[in-house]
Design a protein around this motif. Structure first.
Motif, PDB file in Angstrom:
ATOM      1  N   GLY A 208       0.769  -1.234   0.000  1.00  0.00           N
ATOM      2  CA  GLY A 208       0.000   0.000   0.000  1.00  0.00           C
ATOM      3  C   GLY A 208       0.800   1.282   0.000  1.00  0.00           C
ATOM      4  N   GLU A 209       2.116   1.204   0.079  1.00  0.00           N
ATOM      5  CA  GLU A 209       2.963   2.401   0.124  1.00  0.00           C
ATOM      6  C   GLU A 209       3.741   2.554  -1.176  1.00  0.00           C
ATOM      7  OE1 GLU A 209       3.132   4.598   2.723  1.00  0.00           O
ATOM      8  OE2 GLU A 209       1.544   3.428   3.679  1.00  0.00           O
ATOM      9  N   PRO A 210       3.820   3.773  -1.719  1.00  0.00           N
ATOM     10  CA  PRO A 210       4.611   3.978  -2.932  1.00  0.00           C
ATOM     11  C   PRO A 210       6.101   3.735  -2.663  1.00  0.00           C
ATOM     12  CG  PRO A 210       3.176   5.865  -2.519  1.00  0.00           C
ATOM     13  CD  PRO A 210       3.133   5.005  -1.293  1.00  0.00           C
ATOM     14  N   VAL A 211       6.723   2.961  -3.548  1.00  0.00           N
ATOM     15  CA  VAL A 211       8.164   2.723  -3.495  1.00  0.00           C
ATOM     16  C   VAL A 211       8.718   2.785  -4.909  1.00  0.00           C
ATOM     17  CG1 VAL A 211       8.065   1.278  -1.413  1.00  0.00           C
ATOM     18  CG2 VAL A 211       8.015   0.201  -3.670  1.00  0.00           C
ATOM     19  N   ARG A 212      10.011   3.022  -5.001  1.00  0.00           N
ATOM     20  CA  ARG A 212      10.689   3.026  -6.301  1.00  0.00           C
ATOM     21  C   ARG A 212      11.173   1.609  -6.583  1.00  0.00           C
ATOM     22  NH1 ARG A 212       8.154   7.344  -5.825  1.00  0.00           N
ATOM     23  NH2 ARG A 212       9.210   9.357  -5.847  1.00  0.00           N
ATOM     24  N   SER A 213      10.598   0.992  -7.583  1.00  0.00           N
ATOM     25  CA  SER A 213      10.908  -0.409  -7.860  1.00  0.00           C
ATOM     26  C   SER A 213      12.300  -0.618  -8.449  1.00  0.00           C
ATOM     27  CB  SER A 213       9.842  -1.032  -8.765  1.00  0.00           C
ATOM     28  OG  SER A 213       9.814  -0.410 -10.034  1.00  0.00           O
ATOM     29  N   CYS A 214      12.935   0.444  -8.937  1.00  0.00           N
ATOM     30  CA  CYS A 214      14.289   0.297  -9.473  1.00  0.00           C
ATOM     31  C   CYS A 214      15.310   0.096  -8.357  1.00  0.00           C
ATOM     32  CB  CYS A 214      14.675   1.491 -10.341  1.00  0.00           C
ATOM     33  SG  CYS A 214      14.984   3.038  -9.434  1.00  0.00           S
ATOM     34  N   GLN A 215      14.961   0.481  -7.149  1.00  0.00           N
ATOM     35  CA  GLN A 215      15.861   0.347  -6.008  1.00  0.00           C
ATOM     36  C   GLN A 215      15.276  -0.535  -4.909  1.00  0.00           C
ATOM     37  OE1 GLN A 215      19.184   1.727  -5.532  1.00  0.00           O
ATOM     38  NE2 GLN A 215      18.866   1.663  -7.742  1.00  0.00           N
ATOM     39  N   THR A 216      14.225  -1.284  -5.231  1.00  0.00           N
ATOM     40  CA  THR A 216      13.635  -2.257  -4.317  1.00  0.00           C
ATOM     41  C   THR A 216      14.034  -3.627  -4.835  1.00  0.00           C
ATOM     42  OG1 THR A 216      11.768  -0.780  -3.891  1.00  0.00           O
ATOM     43  CG2 THR A 216      11.476  -3.112  -3.337  1.00  0.00           C
ATOM     44  N   TYR A 217      14.752  -4.372  -4.026  1.00  0.00           N
ATOM     45  CA  TYR A 217      15.288  -5.642  -4.495  1.00  0.00           C
ATOM     46  C   TYR A 217      14.289  -6.767  -4.287  1.00  0.00           C
ATOM     47  CZ  TYR A 217      19.283  -2.702  -4.794  1.00  0.00           C
ATOM     48  OH  TYR A 217      20.099  -1.656  -5.112  1.00  0.00           O
ATOM     49  N   VAL A 218      14.275  -7.666  -5.244  1.00  0.00           N
ATOM     50  CA  VAL A 218      13.273  -8.715  -5.278  1.00  0.00           C
ATOM     51  C   VAL A 218      13.298  -9.561  -4.003  1.00  0.00           C
ATOM     52  CG1 VAL A 218      14.672 -10.395  -6.555  1.00  0.00           C
ATOM     53  CG2 VAL A 218      12.179 -10.381  -6.822  1.00  0.00           C
ATOM     54  N   GLU A 219      14.449  -9.805  -3.419  1.00  0.00           N
ATOM     55  CA  GLU A 219      14.501 -10.610  -2.194  1.00  0.00           C
ATOM     56  C   GLU A 219      13.866  -9.905  -1.001  1.00  0.00           C
ATOM     57  OE1 GLU A 219      18.738  -8.810  -2.511  1.00  0.00           O
ATOM     58  OE2 GLU A 219      17.221  -9.574  -3.897  1.00  0.00           O
ATOM     59  N   ASP A 220      13.707  -8.598  -1.088  1.00  0.00           N
ATOM     60  CA  ASP A 220      13.102  -7.837   0.007  1.00  0.00           C
ATOM     61  C   ASP A 220      11.576  -7.798  -0.062  1.00  0.00           C
ATOM     62  OD1 ASP A 220      15.648  -7.285   0.982  1.00  0.00           O
ATOM     63  OD2 ASP A 220      15.798  -5.412  -0.162  1.00  0.00           O
ATOM     64  N   VAL A 221      10.983  -8.338  -1.121  1.00  0.00           N
ATOM     65  CA  VAL A 221       9.528  -8.271  -1.280  1.00  0.00           C
ATOM     66  C   VAL A 221       8.867  -9.644  -1.302  1.00  0.00           C
ATOM     67  CG1 VAL A 221       9.644  -6.035  -2.448  1.00  0.00           C
ATOM     68  CG2 VAL A 221       9.626  -8.125  -3.811  1.00  0.00           C
ATOM     69  N   ASP A 222       9.602 -10.671  -0.939  1.00  0.00           N
ATOM     70  CA  ASP A 222       9.057 -12.027  -0.919  1.00  0.00           C
ATOM     71  C   ASP A 222       7.807 -12.056  -0.041  1.00  0.00           C
ATOM     72  OD1 ASP A 222       8.757 -14.727  -1.318  1.00  0.00           O
ATOM     73  OD2 ASP A 222      10.430 -15.317  -0.035  1.00  0.00           O
ATOM     74  N   GLY A 223       6.673 -12.406  -0.643  1.00  0.00           N
ATOM     75  CA  GLY A 223       5.419 -12.500   0.090  1.00  0.00           C
ATOM     76  C   GLY A 223       4.681 -11.185   0.284  1.00  0.00           C
ATOM     77  N   ALA A 224       5.249 -10.067  -0.132  1.00  0.00           N
ATOM     78  CA  ALA A 224       4.600  -8.756   0.033  1.00  0.00           C
ATOM     79  C   ALA A 224       3.516  -8.563  -1.032  1.00  0.00           C
ATOM     80  CB  ALA A 224       5.626  -7.639  -0.077  1.00  0.00           C
ATOM     81  N   GLU A 225       2.617  -7.627  -0.769  1.00  0.00           N
ATOM     82  CA  GLU A 225       1.550  -7.259  -1.712  1.00  0.00           C
ATOM     83  C   GLU A 225       2.057  -6.092  -2.562  1.00  0.00           C
ATOM     84  OE1 GLU A 225      -1.937  -7.319  -3.676  1.00  0.00           O
ATOM     85  OE2 GLU A 225      -1.678  -8.593  -1.923  1.00  0.00           O
ATOM     86  N   ILE A 226       2.155  -6.325  -3.861  1.00  0.00           N
ATOM     87  CA  ILE A 226       2.663  -5.319  -4.795  1.00  0.00           C
ATOM     88  C   ILE A 226       1.547  -4.954  -5.759  1.00  0.00           C
ATOM     89  CG2 ILE A 226       4.380  -4.836  -6.580  1.00  0.00           C
ATOM     90  CD1 ILE A 226       5.950  -7.273  -5.205  1.00  0.00           C
ATOM     91  N   THR A 227       1.383  -3.659  -5.997  1.00  0.00           N
ATOM     92  CA  THR A 227       0.397  -3.192  -6.977  1.00  0.00           C
ATOM     93  C   THR A 227       1.103  -2.315  -7.988  1.00  0.00           C
ATOM     94  OG1 THR A 227      -1.316  -3.185  -5.268  1.00  0.00           O
ATOM     95  CG2 THR A 227      -1.804  -2.005  -7.309  1.00  0.00           C
ATOM     96  N   THR A 228       0.864  -2.608  -9.254  1.00  0.00           N
ATOM     97  CA  THR A 228       1.371  -1.772 -10.340  1.00  0.00           C
ATOM     98  C   THR A 228       0.201  -0.970 -10.908  1.00  0.00           C
ATOM     99  OG1 THR A 228       0.965  -3.383 -12.097  1.00  0.00           O
ATOM    100  CG2 THR A 228       3.097  -3.532 -10.921  1.00  0.00           C
ATOM    101  N   VAL A 229       0.490  -0.103 -11.834  1.00  0.00           N
ATOM    102  CA  VAL A 229      -0.556   0.711 -12.440  1.00  0.00           C
ATOM    103  C   VAL A 229      -1.614  -0.169 -13.114  1.00  0.00           C
ATOM    104  CG1 VAL A 229       0.599   1.119 -14.654  1.00  0.00           C
ATOM    105  CG2 VAL A 229      -0.929   2.882 -13.694  1.00  0.00           C
ATOM    106  N   GLU A 230      -1.220  -1.341 -13.588  1.00  0.00           N
ATOM    107  CA  GLU A 230      -2.183  -2.247 -14.232  1.00  0.00           C
ATOM    108  C   GLU A 230      -3.166  -2.849 -13.233  1.00  0.00           C
ATOM    109  OE1 GLU A 230       1.661  -2.747 -16.694  1.00  0.00           O
ATOM    110  OE2 GLU A 230       1.171  -2.606 -14.571  1.00  0.00           O
ATOM    111  N   GLY A 231      -2.814  -2.860 -11.953  1.00  0.00           N
ATOM    112  CA  GLY A 231      -3.647  -3.508 -10.951  1.00  0.00           C
ATOM    113  C   GLY A 231      -4.487  -2.568 -10.112  1.00  0.00           C
ATOM    114  N   LEU A 232      -4.544  -1.306 -10.491  1.00  0.00           N
ATOM    115  CA  LEU A 232      -5.300  -0.334  -9.694  1.00  0.00           C
ATOM    116  C   LEU A 232      -6.788  -0.647  -9.709  1.00  0.00           C
ATOM    117  CD1 LEU A 232      -3.519   2.956 -10.741  1.00  0.00           C
ATOM    118  CD2 LEU A 232      -3.245   1.666  -8.605  1.00  0.00           C
TER     119      LEU A 232
END
Length: 153
Positions: A53-77
């Motif tokens: 639910g919080e905006p983050v910059r995906s270019c500096q968010t590493y995939v191992e840090d989001v395991d199991g997290a809820e991610i929403t892109t513009v396509e999923g709004l």
């Protein structure tokens, strides 16, 4: 390494090297291209997604840090806030070239989710991390104000 991503409400199991930016997994592995590469150093905001639910910059968010997290892109709004923002963007014809707009929209939703009636100064401060090469900042600000009005009705 195997990572389980919950992206736009669906679970995806992906293989990625540690240190891989989430942006590249979204674009290259999952083929969702609405999230854009702009600078690679989290300075322009084109790659903004929502992480839990919080905006983050995906270019500096590493995939191992989001395991199991809820991610929403513009396509999923799909929320009342995102619907208001998208309606305002369309009504006020914000987009010029459009490259930065998915990041702008994701940040605007983040702002309005936290503060449903932001002042101009609050809008400018919150959105300061999103660059627009076409300089549509006045239209972006107006659309955020209009989205806040739409949310009141």
């Amino acid at each position: 390494m195997a990572i389980s991503l919950k992206l736009n409400g669906q679970t995806h199991d992906v293989e990625a090297e540690p240190g891989t930016p989430l942006l590249w997994v979204i674009r290259d592995e999952l083929k969702l291209t609405g999230t854009k590469f702009g600078c690679g150093v989290a300075s322009c905001g084109a790659c903004t997604v929502h992480l839990n639910g919080e905006p983050v910059r995906s270019c500096q968010t590493y995939v191992e840090d989001v395991d199991g997290a809820e991610i929403t892109t513009v396509e999923g709004l799909n929320s009342s806030v995102s619907n208001a923002v998208q309606a305002a963007w369309t009504e006020l014809d914000v987009v010029q070239c459009g490259y930065c707009q998915s990041g702008q929209i994701m940040s605007a939703i983040g702002l309005l989710s936290e503060n449903s009636k932001p002042t101009v100064a609050e809008i400018d401060e919150y959105m300061s991390g999103n660059a627009c090469r076409c300089a549509t900042y006045q239209r972006i600000r107006a659309a955020i104000q209009r989205a806040a009005e739409i949310m009141e009705t």
